[in-house]
Design a protein around this motif. Sequence first.
Motif, PDB file in Angstrom:
ATOM      1  N   VAL B  42       0.819  -1.201   0.000  1.00 49.97           N
ATOM      2  CA  VAL B  42       0.000   0.000   0.000  1.00 49.97           C
ATOM      3  C   VAL B  42       0.861   1.263   0.000  1.00 49.97           C
ATOM      4  O   VAL B  42       0.356   2.360  -0.139  1.00 49.97           O
ATOM      5  CB  VAL B  42      -0.969   0.051   1.203  1.00 49.97           C
ATOM      6  CG1 VAL B  42      -2.001  -1.042   1.099  1.00 49.97           C
ATOM      7  CG2 VAL B  42      -0.219  -0.058   2.514  1.00 49.97           C
ATOM      8  N   GLY B  43       2.147   1.092   0.148  1.00 47.31           N
ATOM      9  CA  GLY B  43       3.014   2.261   0.153  1.00 47.31           C
ATOM     10  C   GLY B  43       4.463   1.845   0.167  1.00 47.31           C
ATOM     11  O   GLY B  43       4.775   0.654   0.263  1.00 47.31           O
ATOM     12  N   THR B  44       5.339   2.816   0.078  1.00 50.53           N
ATOM     13  CA  THR B  44       6.762   2.530   0.065  1.00 50.53           C
ATOM     14  C   THR B  44       7.461   3.488   1.007  1.00 50.53           C
ATOM     15  O   THR B  44       7.185   4.688   0.988  1.00 50.53           O
ATOM     16  CB  THR B  44       7.330   2.740  -1.351  1.00 50.53           C
ATOM     17  OG1 THR B  44       6.536   1.985  -2.259  1.00 50.53           O
ATOM     18  CG2 THR B  44       8.766   2.286  -1.446  1.00 50.53           C
ATOM     19  N   VAL B  45       8.337   2.935   1.853  1.00 49.94           N
ATOM     20  CA  VAL B  45       9.166   3.792   2.684  1.00 49.94           C
ATOM     21  C   VAL B  45      10.455   4.044   1.915  1.00 49.94           C
ATOM     22  O   VAL B  45      11.189   3.108   1.610  1.00 49.94           O
ATOM     23  CB  VAL B  45       9.483   3.131   4.039  1.00 49.94           C
ATOM     24  CG1 VAL B  45      10.378   4.025   4.862  1.00 49.94           C
ATOM     25  CG2 VAL B  45       8.211   2.821   4.786  1.00 49.94           C
ATOM     26  N   HIS B  46      10.703   5.303   1.621  1.00 51.96           N
ATOM     27  CA  HIS B  46      11.938   5.642   0.908  1.00 51.96           C
ATOM     28  C   HIS B  46      13.024   5.875   1.941  1.00 51.96           C
ATOM     29  O   HIS B  46      13.357   7.015   2.256  1.00 51.96           O
ATOM     30  CB  HIS B  46      11.724   6.891   0.051  1.00 51.96           C
ATOM     31  CG  HIS B  46      10.632   6.733  -0.958  1.00 51.96           C
ATOM     32  ND1 HIS B  46      10.883   6.522  -2.289  1.00 51.96           N
ATOM     33  CD2 HIS B  46       9.285   6.723  -0.828  1.00 51.96           C
ATOM     34  CE1 HIS B  46       9.732   6.406  -2.938  1.00 51.96           C
ATOM     35  NE2 HIS B  46       8.744   6.518  -2.069  1.00 51.96           N
ATOM     36  N   ALA B  47      13.558   4.778   2.492  1.00 54.28           N
ATOM     37  CA  ALA B  47      14.533   4.904   3.580  1.00 54.28           C
ATOM     38  C   ALA B  47      15.810   5.553   3.067  1.00 54.28           C
ATOM     39  O   ALA B  47      16.340   6.478   3.664  1.00 54.28           O
ATOM     40  CB  ALA B  47      14.829   3.545   4.185  1.00 54.28           C
ATOM     41  N   VAL B  48      16.308   5.043   1.957  1.00 60.50           N
ATOM     42  CA  VAL B  48      17.492   5.616   1.319  1.00 60.50           C
ATOM     43  C   VAL B  48      17.112   5.823  -0.139  1.00 60.50           C
ATOM     44  O   VAL B  48      16.648   4.900  -0.798  1.00 60.50           O
ATOM     45  CB  VAL B  48      18.713   4.683   1.441  1.00 60.50           C
ATOM     46  CG1 VAL B  48      19.900   5.268   0.707  1.00 60.50           C
ATOM     47  CG2 VAL B  48      19.057   4.452   2.901  1.00 60.50           C
ATOM     48  N   ASP B  49      17.285   7.048  -0.620  1.00 63.21           N
ATOM     49  CA  ASP B  49      16.731   7.374  -1.929  1.00 63.21           C
ATOM     50  C   ASP B  49      17.792   7.971  -2.844  1.00 63.21           C
ATOM     51  O   ASP B  49      17.776   9.154  -3.137  1.00 63.21           O
ATOM     52  CB  ASP B  49      15.578   8.364  -1.723  1.00 63.21           C
ATOM     53  CG  ASP B  49      14.478   8.163  -2.749  1.00 63.21           C
ATOM     54  OD1 ASP B  49      14.595   7.208  -3.532  1.00 63.21           O
ATOM     55  OD2 ASP B  49      13.530   8.959  -2.747  1.00 63.21           O
ATOM     56  N   GLY B  50      18.712   7.130  -3.280  1.00 57.08           N
ATOM     57  CA  GLY B  50      19.726   7.612  -4.209  1.00 57.08           C
ATOM     58  C   GLY B  50      20.858   8.320  -3.501  1.00 57.08           C
ATOM     59  O   GLY B  50      20.993   9.532  -3.558  1.00 57.08           O
ATOM     60  N   VAL B  51      21.665   7.527  -2.792  1.00 55.24           N
ATOM     61  CA  VAL B  51      22.772   8.101  -2.042  1.00 55.24           C
ATOM     62  C   VAL B  51      24.089   7.673  -2.694  1.00 55.24           C
ATOM     63  O   VAL B  51      24.269   6.504  -3.010  1.00 55.24           O
ATOM     64  CB  VAL B  51      22.724   7.642  -0.570  1.00 55.24           C
ATOM     65  CG1 VAL B  51      24.057   7.807   0.100  1.00 55.24           C
ATOM     66  CG2 VAL B  51      21.651   8.411   0.187  1.00 55.24           C
ATOM     67  N   PRO B 294       9.409  15.105   7.435  1.00 54.48           N
ATOM     68  CA  PRO B 294       8.216  14.527   6.797  1.00 54.48           C
ATOM     69  C   PRO B 294       8.342  13.013   6.703  1.00 54.48           C
ATOM     70  O   PRO B 294       9.438  12.465   6.805  1.00 54.48           O
ATOM     71  CB  PRO B 294       8.213  15.157   5.407  1.00 54.48           C
ATOM     72  CG  PRO B 294       9.172  16.287   5.463  1.00 54.48           C
ATOM     73  CD  PRO B 294      10.138  15.980   6.544  1.00 54.48           C
ATOM     74  N   SER B 295       7.198  12.344   6.530  1.00 56.05           N
ATOM     75  CA  SER B 295       7.218  10.892   6.464  1.00 56.05           C
ATOM     76  C   SER B 295       7.956  10.409   5.226  1.00 56.05           C
ATOM     77  O   SER B 295       7.734  10.913   4.133  1.00 56.05           O
ATOM     78  CB  SER B 295       5.786  10.369   6.423  1.00 56.05           C
ATOM     79  OG  SER B 295       5.772   9.081   5.868  1.00 56.05           O
ATOM     80  N   PRO B 296       8.839   9.443   5.391  1.00 57.58           N
ATOM     81  CA  PRO B 296       9.525   8.911   4.208  1.00 57.58           C
ATOM     82  C   PRO B 296       8.608   8.039   3.353  1.00 57.58           C
ATOM     83  O   PRO B 296       9.028   7.540   2.315  1.00 57.58           O
ATOM     84  CB  PRO B 296      10.682   8.104   4.813  1.00 57.58           C
ATOM     85  CG  PRO B 296      10.279   7.796   6.196  1.00 57.58           C
ATOM     86  CD  PRO B 296       9.313   8.849   6.629  1.00 57.58           C
ATOM     87  N   ILE B 297       7.357   7.846   3.803  1.00 55.71           N
ATOM     88  CA  ILE B 297       6.421   7.076   2.974  1.00 55.71           C
ATOM     89  C   ILE B 297       5.945   7.950   1.814  1.00 55.71           C
ATOM     90  O   ILE B 297       5.850   7.516   0.684  1.00 55.71           O
ATOM     91  CB  ILE B 297       5.222   6.577   3.821  1.00 55.71           C
ATOM     92  CG1 ILE B 297       5.726   5.608   4.884  1.00 55.71           C
ATOM     93  CG2 ILE B 297       4.180   5.901   2.932  1.00 55.71           C
ATOM     94  CD1 ILE B 297       4.663   5.105   5.815  1.00 55.71           C
TER      95      ILE B 297
END
Lengths: 297, 344
Positions: B42-51, B294-297
């Motif tokens: 239902v969603g995605t946690v963008h914990a690490v987003d292009g590091v 903000p939420s990483p979701i």
Amino acid sequence: MTSINYDSELKRAGAHSTHGWRRLAFLAQRYVLGTFGLFIMLLFVWVAISADLICRYDPLSVDSAHRLASPDWRHWMGTDSFGRDVWSRIVHGARISLAVGIGSTFLGSSIGVMVGLASGYLSGWVDLVFQRITDILQALPLLVLALVMTAALGPSLPNVIIAIAIPLIPTVARVIRANTLALRELPFVEAAKSIGMSETRIALRHVLPNTLAPLIVLATAQLGSTILTEASLSFLGLGIPEPYPSWGRMLSESAAEYVRTAPWLVIFPGVAISLAVFGTNLFGDALRDILDPRQRG
Amino acid sequence: MGGVLARGGNGGRAMTDQTPLLEVTDLVKHYAVRGGILRRRVGTVHAVDGVSFSVGKGETLGLVGESGCGKSTVARTVMRLVEPSSGAIKLDGTDITGLSKAEMRPHRRSMQIVFQDPFASLNPRMTAGDIVGEPLSVHGLATGRAKQERVAELFAQVGLRADQMKNYPHQFSGGQRQRICIARALSLGPRLIVCDEPVSALDVSIQAQVINLLIDLQRKHGFSYLFIAHDLAVVAHISHRVAVMYLGRIVEIADKTELFANPRHPYTQALLASVPIADPKAKKLEPMIDGDVPSPINPPPGCAFHTRCRYAMDRCKVERPVLMPAGAKHEVACWLNDGTGRAG
């Protein structure tokens, strides 16, 4: 002002000795109740081993002349409705009870540990399959399940052990699984992964030892309840087949008929069962404290 | 992405080899949020987003950010304790991203990790000596007497006594436990040690001791650190270069002195302003940011920081800034950066 040097005091009491009698003596004095429990357990084991030496009568021989004799110097615990010596039957019954208790607890716990560990550690579909089987097993009461098992396998000592062990598996597996799930996420398990340890070795060396304390408490509690289950099974005619003595059957077959007229038929097997369960519980509690190094000084 | 910077480091450390020890490119880690009976995504946690970043040989890269910004996920992904969703991790030129567990084993010797919680990172049922010696047996490096001697040596290196080897973790203080963790990490002779907030759980007085121990060990052995913390003062003390993370991305990366003297990203500026000053007479700085991460979701579109940024422009809400050079050995992901060096 005088000060107490705790370290030297502890040393004098033997707290630091890790080997031999000194350590044992220290533990015995620290865990008095546990030692008492161990003493009871050892007493039962000794009775079971030397059963033939400590009773004068054959537990199976019928003596119609002395039916329902009350306890006296010849029959310490009286005789039953067939004239069999109750003391001899209790002493020989210790063999059956211990064999069933230890055998089924050991069997059920070992399988439960393997299932729980695999389930919790591997997770995924292994967990799913094991947990659904566990659900099914747990949906049935322990006694009913054991009853069905013995009915299917036929009454005999090994079959009773198996029948009582199988319902134990889900309980043990659940406890181990829950523990494993919690432990798996801890940094020391991650650290073990990062040094390149294999999953099996992590499960056996890091996860399993940390589930030991609850397992021992559970197993000792189960030891008592397996003795009770065996008693119930025997009462229902599916336990240890006649004429071999089992505390449970001795208790139940006489409970209704003779509790007023020959109470010794109910009291002595009852005391034997209670004492055995009491001893294992006391010992189990102490063992848990000793095995958990966090509670050591 | 210009994440791969030329060798940084301060104090004129002479480097002959230009390949960085650790090179992380476009690392992404998304976690699925599942819900409902069917456990649908239902969603995605963008914990690490292009590091992207690199750590040179003998260098310490500090990674700072608020909690929940993905620092620890970076650490765990680099250690291959967590599988990245995409991106590449290169250790000394070898891509270790797709290696199997067995293939990974020899590389494990080159990198080790020290965790935040010194209470949970040691098996309570093993003695300190067994814990430190375990990596040696796993890799078959030493057994019996040789192992005991090596463990004793490691104990001495981290400032513990050899007679403490037979003690259990609960008999040590927090600082001592972290020393045991460091000894365990050292045992395999790693070239990179990932420190995931190694001092956050310790008393301030102990923090300094552990940090200084880490610095001494680096001087002696020449390994690199990827040092993660949320405390800028700690990072300032140990790092050569510092990367600032916000909501799964690096927003600024520069040499330590440069970053502290000339922070370019509004978030970095706010972080620096929030460092408490040990002077009761010092004027209290007005807080530069408020609210929570903000939420990483559902990360905000455009620049993830625009919701809290005092300089936010229309462009920030739609277009995501990428890391751009902003002076020597300095990169920043902010639309205010025009490449000349002044921001804000």
